[in-house]
Design a protein around this motif. Structure first.
Motif, short mmCIF file in Angstrom:
data_model
loop_
_atom_site.label_atom_id
_atom_site.label_comp_id
_atom_site.label_asym_id
_atom_site.label_seq_id
_atom_site.Cartn_x
_atom_site.Cartn_y
_atom_site.Cartn_z
N GLU A 12 -7.76 9.90 37.06
CA GLU A 12 -8.04 10.15 35.64
C GLU A 12 -8.17 11.64 35.36
O GLU A 12 -7.67 12.13 34.35
CB GLU A 12 -9.32 9.42 35.21
N GLU A 20 -13.37 3.85 43.52
CA GLU A 20 -13.87 4.52 42.30
C GLU A 20 -13.58 6.01 42.35
O GLU A 20 -13.21 6.61 41.33
CB GLU A 20 -15.37 4.28 42.15
N SER A 21 -13.71 6.61 43.51
CA SER A 21 -13.44 8.03 43.66
C SER A 21 -11.96 8.33 43.41
O SER A 21 -11.62 9.29 42.72
CB SER A 21 -13.83 8.49 45.06
N LYS A 22 -11.10 7.48 43.95
CA LYS A 22 -9.65 7.66 43.72
C LYS A 22 -9.31 7.50 42.25
O LYS A 22 -8.48 8.24 41.71
CB LYS A 22 -8.85 6.67 44.56
N GLN A 49 -11.30 8.04 39.69
CA GLN A 49 -11.82 9.20 38.97
C GLN A 49 -10.90 10.40 39.17
O GLN A 49 -10.62 11.14 38.23
CB GLN A 49 -13.23 9.52 39.46
N TRP A 50 -10.39 10.59 40.37
CA TRP A 50 -9.48 11.70 40.65
C TRP A 50 -8.18 11.52 39.86
O TRP A 50 -7.67 12.48 39.27
CB TRP A 50 -9.21 11.79 42.14
N ALA A 65 -16.69 2.38 46.60
CA ALA A 65 -16.94 3.79 46.28
C ALA A 65 -15.67 4.61 46.46
O ALA A 65 -15.37 5.50 45.64
CB ALA A 65 -18.05 4.34 47.16
N LYS A 66 -14.92 4.30 47.48
CA LYS A 66 -13.66 5.02 47.73
C LYS A 66 -12.65 4.75 46.61
O LYS A 66 -11.99 5.66 46.12
CB LYS A 66 -13.08 4.58 49.07
#
Length: 70
Positions: A29, A22-24, A26-27, A19-20
């Motif tokens: 992008e 994926e969050s990075k 997304q940020w 999850a971490k």
């Protein structure tokens, strides 16, 4: 029970790390979308993928037509 708890803890750690990450991603992008060159390149890639998919569908349809004529 203790072994089961340890195994669940490992699962939780792996899920949290995923999850971490994926969050990075997304940020990163979202940050890159502010750059017009990146956005242009991304849109070009999407168009190329759509063209390739359409070409594949056309080839498949042509094969079906050829097969039906036989």
């Amino acid at each position: 029970m203790k072994e089961s708890a340890k195994a669940q803890h490992e699962v939780d750690k792996a899920n949290f790390a995923a999850a971490k990450a994926e969050s990075k991603a997304q940020w990163a992008e979202a940050k890159a979308m502010a750059d017009p060159a990146y956005t242009k390149q991304k849109m070009q890639l999407q168009r190329e993928e759509q063209i390739a998919a359409a070409q594949k569908r056309m080839d498949h349809a042509q094969k079906r037509m050829d097969h039906a004529k036989k």
